[in-house]
Structure formats: structure tokens, C-alpha cells
Design an enzyme around this catalytic site. Structure first.
Site, PDB file in Angstrom:
ATOM      1  N   SER A 106     -44.344 -35.868  41.378  1.00  0.00           N
ATOM      2  CA  SER A 106     -42.944 -35.529  41.612  1.00  0.00           C
ATOM      3  C   SER A 106     -42.810 -34.674  42.861  1.00  0.00           C
ATOM      4  O   SER A 106     -43.721 -33.905  43.204  1.00  0.00           O
ATOM      5  CB  SER A 106     -42.430 -34.747  40.404  1.00  0.00           C
ATOM      6  OG  SER A 106     -41.206 -34.130  40.701  1.00  0.00           O
ATOM      7  N   TYR A 130     -43.472 -27.522  33.875  1.00  0.00           N
ATOM      8  CA  TYR A 130     -43.440 -28.967  34.139  1.00  0.00           C
ATOM      9  C   TYR A 130     -44.075 -29.259  35.499  1.00  0.00           C
ATOM     10  O   TYR A 130     -44.976 -30.086  35.627  1.00  0.00           O
ATOM     11  CB  TYR A 130     -41.993 -29.499  34.096  1.00  0.00           C
ATOM     12  CG  TYR A 130     -41.883 -30.893  34.678  1.00  0.00           C
ATOM     13  CD1 TYR A 130     -42.445 -31.975  34.013  1.00  0.00           C
ATOM     14  CD2 TYR A 130     -41.255 -31.122  35.912  1.00  0.00           C
ATOM     15  CE1 TYR A 130     -42.385 -33.260  34.552  1.00  0.00           C
ATOM     16  CE2 TYR A 130     -41.191 -32.393  36.452  1.00  0.00           C
ATOM     17  CZ  TYR A 130     -41.753 -33.456  35.770  1.00  0.00           C
ATOM     18  OH  TYR A 130     -41.703 -34.709  36.316  1.00  0.00           O
ATOM     19  N   LYS A 135     -47.733 -31.214  36.712  1.00  0.00           N
ATOM     20  CA  LYS A 135     -47.892 -32.303  37.695  1.00  0.00           C
ATOM     21  C   LYS A 135     -48.907 -31.900  38.759  1.00  0.00           C
ATOM     22  O   LYS A 135     -49.763 -32.689  39.162  1.00  0.00           O
ATOM     23  CB  LYS A 135     -46.553 -32.626  38.362  1.00  0.00           C
ATOM     24  CG  LYS A 135     -45.543 -33.272  37.442  1.00  0.00           C
ATOM     25  CD  LYS A 135     -45.960 -34.690  37.088  1.00  0.00           C
ATOM     26  CE  LYS A 135     -45.117 -35.284  35.995  1.00  0.00           C
ATOM     27  NZ  LYS A 135     -45.668 -36.507  35.415  1.00  0.00           N
TER      28      LYS A 135
END
Ligand code: NAD
Ligand code: UDP
Length: 348
Positions: free
Chosen positions: A126, A150, A154
């Protein structure tokens, strides 16, 4: 028929669109998903759209035995790995859940891939790994930093993939860094189906347009941008899906020409290269749908940045891929999906 691909998280928003693109490109697919944020109905609709049943296995990427069963009964060229949790706010409240699901889950997947000698992977990363960018557009060499679990999950997976290719150069691992995926399949049959009140802008706008929500809160109108609202690189999910096909084609090309060892860990942005402000998106959606989108300005949302858009050159040069669809297409398709499915897939 081309190679067989395992699609983890293939019942989700980006996964379903990618399954269609993979099928159209001639790949054979097996979907593995625990349905924690999706439904069987999504798979049924993909099957209807492609005109044949999809091989679907309900399972968790953290379940090594279940994964072994999948790998022992199929010969995969590679894995497209979408499975993961993605809500930033929830990740702040439940960091262990996010690290367990996204990081431990990926480690288990990689261990099983190693056991079965499957060493090609396309991972859903992302633009969040860039944090608050120092320069725009953001290229793949920009500094990486994250401010929430989050994003950290990643980034952690990216580091793991990098280390893996250093330890053994027969791994070919592409991390596709998505910018802001929006839109839906042009049939209106599949799209984004948030469980609760949407956190993301496009589903929120479409639920206001369809009358499910009263008004949009625009988080901040004092950013140093064209109109004071945040600027993002919105990319149509169909373009994004094609980006995965391009990544697989690239991997196949490298391997077929004896360059397997040269891929290593390859991060690639998937964005359009263009920034659009929140207000510009609201205006475009209102025009396309013919619906008013009432909004009010609210405080900036914690953790948000002013502007974020990609340099899309690497994807163009290496993968021969670039986004084709416009903001109008994105709004049209989101609106069609929302109108045709005011309650999403119904069956959870
Ligand atoms: P999604 O929630 O719609 O899809 C993810 C799928 O993974 C769901 O079907 C869910 O049931 C499944 N899943 C989750 N944990 C699992 C597990 N442990 N085992 C098996 N299946 C599991 O999300 P999406 O928008 O399609 O995103 C796909 C991927 O792309 C995610 O990894 C996400 O973090 C990443 N990503 C998404 C965006 C975005 O804005 N949508 C942006 C950047 C990156
Ligand atoms: N946004 C907003 N209202 C909302 C949701 C989002 O104003 O209800 C803004 C948000 O502040 C950001 C942009 O829309 O500037 C995109 O937010 P989103 O959550 O969709 O994606 P992000 O870029 O944060 O991953």
C-alpha cells in the site's frame, strides 16, 4: 490455459476484480479466503461473470495444515496474496489481531510456499508505507515509514520479503503498492462492500448519494492543496486488477528468459500519477449520479496527510501497465454498483 495461480483473499474487493482479469488473461485460479471480510455471494457473482465455477476453498492463511492441503493438490506457478485486514482505525484498537493476521499469516503462507517450491508472489502492499511523503509524486525509492499498525504490518511484510530474497535469490516477490482503489466492475455485479459505516471516501460518498447516509464529513479544508481538502491518487479497481495480470506476465517473462534470479524483491506503485481532491471527487460523483452529495467540513482526521499521488513510471516501464480509466469512470462504476446493490452482497 496459462499457469495456475493461488489467490488468497480472492473473495474480497480487489481480489474478485482480479480473479476476473486473471481468468480473462487465461490463468487458472484457485481462491483461498476465510470470508472474514467477504461473502460466498461475491464468489458466486464472479463465477456468473466468467461463466464457469471458480475453485473456492474456505480457509485461513494462518492454518498451515489447510494450506498444505491446497498446495499438495495443485501445482501453482505463483500466489497473489490479497488476504489481510485493512481498517486503519481497527488496527490501532487491535494491533495484535493485525500483526497476527497480516504478518504471521504471510509468514505461514511463505513457509508453505517454500515447502512446495512455489517461489513467485505478488503481494498487496500500500502507498501507506510511504507515510507522509517528502516529495511528490511518490516513487518507489521514497523513504518508508508508517504511523499505525495496519501500515506497519504492510511494511513488516515488505521487509520480510526483502530479507527472503537476500537469503535465496530463487524467490521472485513483487510488492504492488496500491494508491486509492475505487470503482467497481462495469457490470455492477461486484464492488466494495464495507461491513459497517464506510471509513473510505468513495463508499461513503456513494452511500450518501443512495440515501443511506445523511451527509459526508470532509476531514479538513485547510490543507495546502488546490481547494484545501486532501488530495489522493484514486485508481479504478479494474485498472488495479490489470496491474496484477501485468505483474504475473512480467514474472513469467523473467522466468522464461532465464532471468529468475534477477527479480528479487520488486516494489511497484499502482497509481494513476494524478491527484484528485476530496471536493473534486464529490463534485464528479454528484455530476455522474445526478444526486446532491450534502457535506460539511469537519476536523482533520488523525493520521491523514495532505497529498499523496504516485509516480507511475516504474509500472509503465517494467510491467508495460498504466491506468486507463478516469475519475468519471470510477464514479460511474461505483454509482452503478451502489444503486444495483444498496445493501451490498446481502449474504455475509
Ligand atoms: P478486502 O477486505 O475486501 O479483501 C481481503 C480478503 O482477505 C477478504 O475477502 C478477507 O475475507 C480475506 N482475509 C482476511 N484475512 C484472511 C486470512 N487470515 N485468511 C484468509 N483470508 C483472509 O480488502 P481489499 O480492499 O480487497 O484489499 C486486498 C488487499 O489489498 C489487502 O491486503 C489490503 O490491505 C490491501 N490494500 C487495500 C487497499 C484498499 O484501499 N482497498 C489499499 C492498499 C492495500
Ligand atoms: N475523507 C473524508 N471523509 C470521509 C472519508 C475520507 O473527507 O468520510 C478524506 C480523507 O480525509 C482523505 C481522503 O478522503 O483525505 C481519502 O481517504 P480514504 O480513507 O478513502 O483513503 P486514505 O487515503 O486515507 O487511505
Amino acid at each position: 490455459m496459462k499457469n495456475k495461480i493461488l489467490v488468497t483473499g480472492g473473495a474480497g474487493y480487489i481480489g474478485t476484480h482480479t480473479c476476473i482479469a486473471l481468468h480473462e488473461a487465461g490463468y487458472e485460479i484457485v481462491v483461498y479466503d476465510n470470508l472474514s471480510n467477504s461473502s460466498r455471494e461475491a464468489i458466486n457473482r464472479v463465477s456468473n461473470l466468467i461463466g464457469q465455477p471458480i475453485e473456492f476453498i474456505k480457509g485461513d492463511i494462518r492454518d498451515a495444515e489447510a494450506m498444505r492441503n491446497v498446495f499438495s493438490s495443485h501445482h501453482f506457478f505463483g500466489v497473489i496474496h490479497f488476504a489481510g485486514l485493512k481498517a486503519v482505525g481497527e488496527s490501532v484498537a487491535k494491533p495484535l489481531l493485525y500483526y497476527n493476521n497480516n504478518v504471521s499469516g504471510t509468514i505461514t503462507l511463505l513457509e508453505i510456499m517454500a515447502e512446495y517450491g512455489v517461489k513467485n508472489l505478488v503481494f498487496s502492499s500500500s502507498a501507506t508505507v510511504y507515510g507522509d511523503p517528502e516529495t511528490l509524486p511518490i516513487d518507489e525509492n521514497s523513504k518508508r515509514s508508517c504511523t499505525n499498525p495496519y501500515g506497519q504490518s504492510k511494511l513488516a511484510v515488505e521487509y520480510i520479503l526483502e530479507d527472503l530474497t537476500v537469503s535465496d535469490n530463487s524467490w521472485s516477490l513483487i510488492a504492488l503498492r496500491y494508491f486509492n482503489p475505487v470503482g467497481a466492475h462495469s457490470s455492477g455485479q461486484i464492488g466494495e462492500d464495507p461491513n459497517d459505516v464506510p471509513n473510505n471516501l468513495m463508499p461513503y460518498i456513494s452511500q450518501v448519494a443512495v440515501g443511506k447516509l445523511d451527509k459526508l464529513n470532509i476531514f479538513g479544508n485547510d490543507y495546502p492543496t488546490v481547494d484545501g481538502t486532501g488530495v489522493r491518487d484514486f485508481i479504478h479497481v479494474t485498472d488495479l486488477a490489470q496491474g496484477h495480470v501485468a505483474a504475473l506476465n512480467y514474472l513469467e517473462g523473467q522466468i522464461n528468459t532465464g532471468k529468475r534470479d534477477s527479480v528479487g524483491f520488486l516494489p511497484i506503485n499502482l497509481g494513476t500519477g494524478k491527484g484528485t481532491s476530496v471536493l473534486e471527487l464529490v463534485t464528479a460523483f454528484s455530476k455522474v449520479s445526478g444526486q446532491p452529495i450534502p457535506y460539511k467540513f469537519a476536523e482533520r482526521r488523525a493520521g491523514d496527510i495532505a497529498s499523496c499521488y504516485a509516480s507511475a513510471d516504474k509500472a509503465k516501464n517494467l510491467l508495460d501497465w498504466q491506468a486507463k480509466l478516469s475519475i468519471t469512470d470510477m464514479c460511474q462504476d461505483s454509482w452503478r454498483w451502489q444503486r444495483m446493490n444498496p445493501n451490498g452482497y446481502y449474504i455475509k
